[in-house]
Design a protein around this motif. Structure first.
Motif, PDB file in Angstrom:
ATOM      1  N   ALA A 194       7.539  26.046  36.572  1.00 43.69           N
ATOM      2  CA  ALA A 194       7.666  27.486  36.356  1.00 43.69           C
ATOM      3  C   ALA A 194       6.450  28.072  35.647  1.00 43.69           C
ATOM      4  O   ALA A 194       6.144  29.259  35.811  1.00 43.69           O
ATOM      5  N   SER A 195       5.738  27.272  34.835  1.00 40.45           N
ATOM      6  CA  SER A 195       4.606  27.785  34.059  1.00 40.45           C
ATOM      7  C   SER A 195       3.272  27.297  34.599  1.00 40.45           C
ATOM      8  O   SER A 195       2.325  27.091  33.840  1.00 40.45           O
ATOM      9  N   VAL A 196       3.211  27.090  35.896  1.00 39.74           N
ATOM     10  CA  VAL A 196       1.972  26.568  36.480  1.00 39.74           C
ATOM     11  C   VAL A 196       0.840  27.570  36.377  1.00 39.74           C
ATOM     12  O   VAL A 196      -0.345  27.204  36.361  1.00 39.74           O
ATOM     13  N   THR A 197       1.159  28.844  36.265  1.00 43.17           N
ATOM     14  CA  THR A 197       0.117  29.877  36.196  1.00 43.17           C
ATOM     15  C   THR A 197      -0.346  30.148  34.765  1.00 43.17           C
ATOM     16  O   THR A 197      -1.257  30.947  34.574  1.00 43.17           O
ATOM     17  N   LEU A 198       0.277  29.521  33.767  1.00 46.20           N
ATOM     18  CA  LEU A 198      -0.089  29.769  32.374  1.00 46.20           C
ATOM     19  C   LEU A 198      -1.326  28.979  31.999  1.00 46.20           C
ATOM     20  O   LEU A 198      -1.675  27.973  32.638  1.00 46.20           O
ATOM     21  N   ASP A 199      -1.996  29.421  30.911  1.00 50.20           N
ATOM     22  CA  ASP A 199      -3.180  28.702  30.456  1.00 50.20           C
ATOM     23  C   ASP A 199      -2.760  27.480  29.643  1.00 50.20           C
ATOM     24  O   ASP A 199      -1.579  27.218  29.425  1.00 50.20           O
ATOM     25  N   GLU A 200      -3.734  26.713  29.154  1.00 57.18           N
ATOM     26  CA  GLU A 200      -3.445  25.471  28.462  1.00 57.18           C
ATOM     27  C   GLU A 200      -2.708  25.694  27.142  1.00 57.18           C
ATOM     28  O   GLU A 200      -1.809  24.930  26.776  1.00 57.18           O
ATOM     29  N   ALA A 201      -3.083  26.741  26.399  1.00 54.36           N
ATOM     30  CA  ALA A 201      -2.417  27.014  25.118  1.00 54.36           C
ATOM     31  C   ALA A 201      -0.942  27.341  25.325  1.00 54.36           C
ATOM     32  O   ALA A 201      -0.074  26.849  24.593  1.00 54.36           O
ATOM     33  N   THR A 244       0.904  26.468  27.877  1.00 58.34           N
ATOM     34  CA  THR A 244       1.577  25.265  28.355  1.00 58.34           C
ATOM     35  C   THR A 244       1.900  24.313  27.207  1.00 58.34           C
ATOM     36  O   THR A 244       2.977  23.717  27.138  1.00 58.34           O
ATOM     37  N   ALA A 245       0.948  24.170  26.260  1.00 56.31           N
ATOM     38  CA  ALA A 245       1.193  23.317  25.093  1.00 56.31           C
ATOM     39  C   ALA A 245       2.311  23.881  24.230  1.00 56.31           C
ATOM     40  O   ALA A 245       3.146  23.132  23.701  1.00 56.31           O
ATOM     41  N   ALA A 246       2.356  25.192  24.073  1.00 60.73           N
ATOM     42  CA  ALA A 246       3.424  25.817  23.284  1.00 60.73           C
ATOM     43  C   ALA A 246       4.787  25.596  23.938  1.00 60.73           C
ATOM     44  O   ALA A 246       5.784  25.316  23.250  1.00 60.73           O
ATOM     45  N   VAL A 247       4.848  25.692  25.242  1.00 58.31           N
ATOM     46  CA  VAL A 247       6.109  25.451  25.956  1.00 58.31           C
ATOM     47  C   VAL A 247       6.535  23.998  25.790  1.00 58.31           C
ATOM     48  O   VAL A 247       7.723  23.693  25.600  1.00 58.31           O
ATOM     49  N   ALA A 248       5.565  23.065  25.841  1.00 61.31           N
ATOM     50  CA  ALA A 248       5.897  21.650  25.688  1.00 61.31           C
ATOM     51  C   ALA A 248       6.445  21.363  24.284  1.00 61.31           C
ATOM     52  O   ALA A 248       7.429  20.620  24.124  1.00 61.31           O
ATOM     53  N   VAL A 249       5.830  21.935  23.262  1.00 61.37           N
ATOM     54  CA  VAL A 249       6.309  21.727  21.886  1.00 61.37           C
ATOM     55  C   VAL A 249       7.703  22.331  21.713  1.00 61.37           C
ATOM     56  O   VAL A 249       8.596  21.719  21.089  1.00 61.37           O
TER      57      VAL A 249
END
Length: 321
Positions: A47-54, A56-61
């Motif tokens: 779902a967050s493939v279009t997001l930037d790295e920051a 994506t990291a926030a979603v993972a945490v």
């Protein structure tokens, strides 16, 4: 077996869980949590493939905190200390005094679990559980909790003393649906050990439990009924309802007192077996009552002491004046 003692000096018949059963329960919980974490992570990654790295990291945490940390806290709070692994192994988390845990206990256990279970792959939890007298890990020590075994051999269960005869059936119309399980456990523990308590402590605990039970049922304690006798009578009524419910589910039905005499059917059942000093040696058996043999009570002209002693034989309770 290590025993738990409440603040009122009541010994609780609870057996703390040991490392093997706790390790198996934690392994089951971790398998469920990791599976859920992987599935949620994959879904969020797509779902967050279009997001930037920051981002994506926030979603993972956030996913890690919500699933692996918040998940166990929510499950233990809502289930009162029984996660999936603990239910499978017959375990439960309770407070040091034997009561049900609350959110703050689950929060401390979950926060410490991140360090001693996830952070060290369970090494710290295993060491602390082995050196603890009651098998507690650091999360239990800081939260004031202990993991107990709910499944114990039937022979170890102490029998609840029967109520006095003059209270049997008196609470047949009482609504017991709102009484919590924790209160039933506390009442049972008190009744099975009331002879071991100091007189003042036992009286204070009986009055407190009876007031809590009356609040749960919405009906005040009858005037002139001692608190221990009231507790025993209500517990006996609950057990009688359980017996009738099981009998009805088995297709046999449970006759109510007096129904056999009115309809000419099978006589009602009665409990048989000797009751030594108010504490039955084992579970009472059910046998058909003798319909034609009248039970002779104490004569009306007998002294009051004789009538009271015969009416309360084997119960340990004294009827009101």
């Amino acid at each position: 077996m290590d025993e738990l003692v409440t603040g009122d000096a009541v010994v609780l018949g609870l057996q703390p869980a040991r490392l093997p059963s706790r390790a198996l329960a934690i392994a089951i919980d971790l398998a469920v949590l990791l599976t859920t974490f992987v599935l949620v992570s994959v879904g969020l990654a797509v779902a967050s493939v279009t997001l930037d790295e920051a981002a994506t990291a926030a979603v993972a945490v956030a996913t890690f905190l919500l699933v692996l940390v918040g998940g166990p806290i929510a499950v233990e709070t809502l289930s009162h200390g029984r996660s999936l692994g603990k239910m499978a192994c017959g375990l439960r988390v309770v407070r040091d005094d034997g009561g049900p845990i609350r959110f703050r206990h689950s929060l401390v256990r979950g926060a410490m679990g991140v360090v001693e279970i996830l952070g060290t792959f369970g090494a710290v939890a295993c060491v602390s559980s082995l050196v603890s007298a009651r098998g507690r890990r650091l999360g239990d020590v800081f939260a004031g909790t202990v993991v107990i075994r709910e499944r114990v051999p039937a022979g170890r269960a102490a029998a609840v003393p029967p109520p006095p005869p003059w209270l049997v059936g008196r609470f047949a119309q009482l609504d017991l649906s709102a009484v919590p399980d924790g209160l039933w456990l506390a009442i049972r523990q008190y009744l099975t050990r009331m002879r071991e308590l100091d007189a003042e402590v036992g009286r204070a605990m009986a009055e407190r439990l009876s007031s809590d039970l009356a609040a749960g049922t919405g009906t005040p304690v009858p005037q002139g009924v001692p608190a221990p006798a009231y507790l025993a009578a209500v517990v006996n009524e609950r057990q009688a309802r359980d017996v009738r419910r099981v009998a009805a589910a088995a297709g046999r039905g449970a006759p109510t007192p007096g129904s056999a005499a009115a309809s000419g059917g099978t006589p009602p059942v009665q409990r048989t077996g000797a009751v030594p000093a108010g504490f039955p040696a084992g579970p009472a058996t059910l046998a058909p009552a003798a319909p034609a043999t009248p039970v002779a009570g104490p004569p009306a002209h007998a002294p009051r002491a004789t009538r009271d002693s015969s009416a309360t034989a084997g119960t340990g309770f004294v009827p009101p004046a």
